[in-house]
Design an enzyme around this catalytic site. Structure first.
Site, PDB file in Angstrom:
ATOM      1  N   SER A  35       0.804  -1.222   0.000  1.00 48.12           N
ATOM      2  CA  SER A  35       0.000   0.000   0.000  1.00 48.12           C
ATOM      3  C   SER A  35       0.838   1.274   0.000  1.00 48.12           C
ATOM      4  CB  SER A  35      -0.930   0.012   1.217  1.00 48.12           C
ATOM      5  OG  SER A  35      -0.181  -0.110   2.421  1.00 48.12           O
ATOM      6  N   GLY A  72      -1.783  -4.342   1.022  1.00 53.19           N
ATOM      7  CA  GLY A  72      -1.900  -5.536   1.848  1.00 53.19           C
ATOM      8  C   GLY A  72      -0.977  -6.665   1.457  1.00 53.19           C
ATOM      9  N   ASN A 101       3.877  -5.665   5.839  1.00 50.85           N
ATOM     10  CA  ASN A 101       2.699  -6.450   6.199  1.00 50.85           C
ATOM     11  C   ASN A 101       3.082  -7.794   6.802  1.00 50.85           C
ATOM     12  OD1 ASN A 101       0.507  -4.679   5.377  1.00 50.85           O
ATOM     13  ND2 ASN A 101       1.201  -5.016   3.291  1.00 50.85           N
ATOM     14  N   ASP A 185      -5.570   6.524   9.815  1.00 49.26           N
ATOM     15  CA  ASP A 185      -5.293   5.173  10.315  1.00 49.26           C
ATOM     16  C   ASP A 185      -3.945   5.069  11.023  1.00 49.26           C
ATOM     17  OD1 ASP A 185      -3.448   5.222   8.249  1.00 49.26           O
ATOM     18  OD2 ASP A 185      -4.487   3.741   7.019  1.00 49.26           O
ATOM     19  N   HIS A 188      -0.651   4.801   7.097  1.00 44.53           N
ATOM     20  CA  HIS A 188      -0.318   5.198   5.736  1.00 44.53           C
ATOM     21  C   HIS A 188      -0.007   6.692   5.641  1.00 44.53           C
ATOM     22  CE1 HIS A 188      -2.696   1.462   5.238  1.00 44.53           C
ATOM     23  NE2 HIS A 188      -1.767   1.217   4.319  1.00 44.53           N
TER      24      HIS A 188
END
Length: 210
Positions: A35, A72, A101, A185, A188
């Site tokens: 991402s 992801g 991840n 979040d 990011h």
């Protein structure tokens, strides 16, 4: 007379355009990431990969960028996707931005390192130069885990003689107001952070794009 006739006949028998050199295929830069390279939560065209393409166009650098990043994705996912990408795009440079991840999911670090090594070797065997993009984990993961995670990028790059970006988010995740350049979040980066991300990657990547 016979000699002149033979030359005319030979040239006439060639396909149109055969006497001209075939155009050189532009270099291809393949970005295999998650991402952080897929513009998650951003307007299209504001992530570091898009900014790099704009800069190359402004510099009249013919390199074509193929952004194969998926939000992801893990190193295992990248490893499984890479062979087809190498075959289809025949890149001259491959940027591998994966691993975050793996850590967020608590996957074994040995597996992450093995996947990074395998992807680097596959790209090099296909004739591409490789850039590994390093990451670091937040302090709450513990100093020991964080150190082992960040060092595996350097270890893999050194073993395979690949180029290394030590920390993708330098100047973004390590500043005093750590949330200033992150989305809601807290994972990011915002669009405002991506020029800094590109600035972290360029010094390592740019020499390979000549």
């Amino acid at each position: 007379m016979l000699r002149r006739h033979f030359i005319r006949f030979s040239l006439a028998g060639l396909p149109i355009g055969a006497l001209a050199a075939s155009p050189a295929r532009p270099p291809v830069l393949l970005v295999l990431g998650d991402s952080l390279s897929a513009e998650y939560g951003l307007a299209r065209g504001t992530g570091w990969v898009a900014l790099l393409q704009k800069q190359l166009l402004a510099e009249k650098n013919p390199t074509k960028i193929v952004n194969a990043s998926i939000s992801g994705d893990t190193t295992s996912g990248g490893r499984s996707r890479l062979p087809a990408l190498l075959k289809n795009h025949q890149p001259t440079v491959v940027v591998i931005e994966l691993g975050s991840n793996d850590a967020l999911r608590g996957l074994p670090l040995t597996m992450t390192e093995d996947n990074l090594t395998a992807m680097t070797q596959a790209a090099q065997q296909a004739g591409a130069k490789v850039v590994l993009v390093g990451m670091q984990m937040p302090p709450n993961y513990g100093a020991d885990y964080g150190n082992r995670f960040s060092s595996l990028f350097e270890k893999a790059a050194k073993a395979q003689k690949a180029a290394l970006v030590p920390f993708m988010l330098k100047g973004v995740a390590d500043q005093k107001d750590v949330l200033k350049l992150f989305q809601a979040d807290r994972i990011h980066p915002t669009a405002e952070a991506h020029p800094t991300i590109l600035a972290n990657i360029l010094p390592t990547l740019k020499p390979l794009l000549k």
